[in-house]
Design a protein around this motif. Structure first.
Motif: not given
Lengths: 248, 94
Positions: A39-45, A82-95
C-alpha cells in the motif's frame, strides 16, 4: 499454505493501520488467510512507533497545514514520513509458526523478501540488524514487527524517492536544524530506489511482489466485506482518535 | 518535580524518560523507537518503578525492571533494563 496477496492500493493512514490490525486479529481467529499486502499512504502521513510521543516526534501543526495525516502504529520503532508518491509499504501477516521463533531472526527472513525484490531491479541491498535494510551504508527500508496471539505482523517501507525538506517539515526537528548541513547529513544516511535505478514506482512494486511471493504458493485476492467492516470500525474508533494517537 | 532524559542505548535504540518525583518516583513514562513485546507490557515496567526512592542506583532500578521482564515473559529489542535505568538516573540527577 496458500497466501493471499492484496495488490498495491492507496489508502489513508488510519485505514492502513486498521487493516493491519484487522488481519492480525482475524488470522488469529482463522477468519482471514495469511496475507501479504502492498500500500501507499494517501494523503501523505507520518506514522510513529508505539512507544513514541506524538508531540515529541511530529510537527502536528505543520501536518495540519499541509494536509498530512499522523497516526500511531501498533508496532514499535521510529517515526516515518510516508510520502504519497515516495514510497511503498508492505505488510505480511501470518501465523508465527511460518517464521523463525526469534523476532530478530524473523526480521532477517522477511527483510530478505525486500532485498530479493531490490535485487530484481539490479540493486544490491543488505539487511542491517535490528530492522533496517541498507544500500551501501544508507538506509532504504525500515521495518517493524509485532506478534499477537500466535500471529506475526511485520510492516515496512521502501523509499522510492526522498524529499528531505518535506520530511523535516513534518517530523520534529527545530527550524534551526533544517540547515543545508543537516539535510546533507540525512542524505548521507538515507537513500531511495530512484537514486540507484531509473525505474517507475510500479516497477518497484512489481519487484517487491516478486521478492515477497518467490517460492510461496499464493493467489491475488481482495478484502472481504467483513474485513472492510472491521477495519472501517478500527479506522474511526481507534486509529483516527486523539486518544490513541496522543496516548504518549 | 518533572525531569526528562534521553539515552541512546549502545548498539540499540533511543530511550527517553519523563520522571515525576519528590523523594520518591511518582510517575514514569518511557518513550522511544525501541520494541517491547508484548507492547502493552511497557505499562508494567513503568508501574514497577512507582514509589521508588530517587536515590536508588542504576543497578537496583535495572534489577527491578529485569524482574518484571522475566516474570511477564517480556522481550525487549533495542532497549535493555540497564538502558532504561540509566536514563532514569540521568533524569533524576539532572
Amino acid at each position: 499454505m496458500t497466501w493471499r496477496v492484496v495488490g498495491l492500493e492507496a489508502r489513508d493512514a488510519y485505514f492502513n493501520m486498521a487493516m493491519d490490525e484487522t488481519l492480525l486479529t482475524r488470522i488469529k481467529e482463522k477468519k482471514s488467510p495469511p496475507t501479504i499486502r502492498f500500500y501507499r499512504w494517501s494523503p501523505s502521513a507520518v506514522s510513529i512507533g508505539r512507544f513514541q510521543s506524538m508531540e515529541g516526534e511530529v510537527n502536528v501543526e505543520e501536518c495540519r497545514k499541509l494536509g498530512v495525516d499522523y497516526v500511531r502504529r501498533i508496532t514499535g520503532g521510529g517515526a516515518v514520513y510516508h510520502d504519497s508518491k515516495g514510497e511503498i509499504t508492505y505488510s505480511i501477516i501470518a501465523p508465527e509458526s511460518e517464521f523463525p521463533k526469534s523476532i530478530r531472526e524473523s526480521y532477517k527472513v522477511i527483510c530478505q523478501c525486500v532485498i530479493d525484490g531490490l535485487a530484481n531491479l539490479g540493486i544490491e541491498a543488505q539487511f542491517a540488524p535490528i530492522n533496517d535494510i541498507l544500500i551501501g551504508s544508507r538506509k532504504v527500508s525500515g521495518n517493524a514487527q509485532t506478534r499477537r496471539g500466535g500471529v506475526l505482523l511485520q510492516h515496512g517501507t521502501i523509499l522510492y524517492s526522498l524529499d528531505v525538506r518535506r520530511m523535516f517539515s513534518v517530523l520534529k526537528v527545530s527550524k534551526e536544524k533544517i540547515s543545508d548541513k543537516m539535510i546533507k547529513s540525512v542524505e548521507e544516511r538515507v537513500t531511495s530506489v530512484s537514486e540507484h535505478k531509473k525505474v517507475s514506482i510500479n516497477d518497484l512494486y512489481g519487484s517487491l511482489l516478486y521478492g515477497f511471493t518467490k517460492g510461496k504458493e499464493y493467489e491475488f485476492g481482495n478484502w472481504s466485506q467483513e474485513e472492510l467492516e472491521k477495519a472501517g470500525y478500527l479506522r474511526i474508533h481507534l486509529y483516527g482518535t486523539r486518544k490513541w494517537n496522543f496516548s504518549r | 518535580m518533572q525531569k526528562t532524559a534521553k539515552y541512546k542505548i549502545p548498539g540499540g535504540k533511543l530511550v527517553e524518560v519523563k520522571v515525576e518525583y519528590q523523594a520518591e518516583i511518582e510517575n514514569v513514562e518511557i518513550f522511544g523507537d525501541f520494541f517491547i513485546h508484548p507492547e502493552e507490557s511497557i505499562q508494567r515496567i513503568e508501574e514497577s518503578l512507582l514509589g521508588l526512592d530517587v536515590k536508588e542506583d542504576e543497578e537496583t532500578i535495572a534489577n527491578i525492571i529485569e524482574k518484571v521482564v522475566a516474570k511477564n515473559n517480556i522481550e525487549m529489542i533495542g532497549v535493555t533494563p540497564e538502558g532504561i535505568a540509566h536514563a532514569i538516573v540521568m533524569a533524576v540527577v539532572k
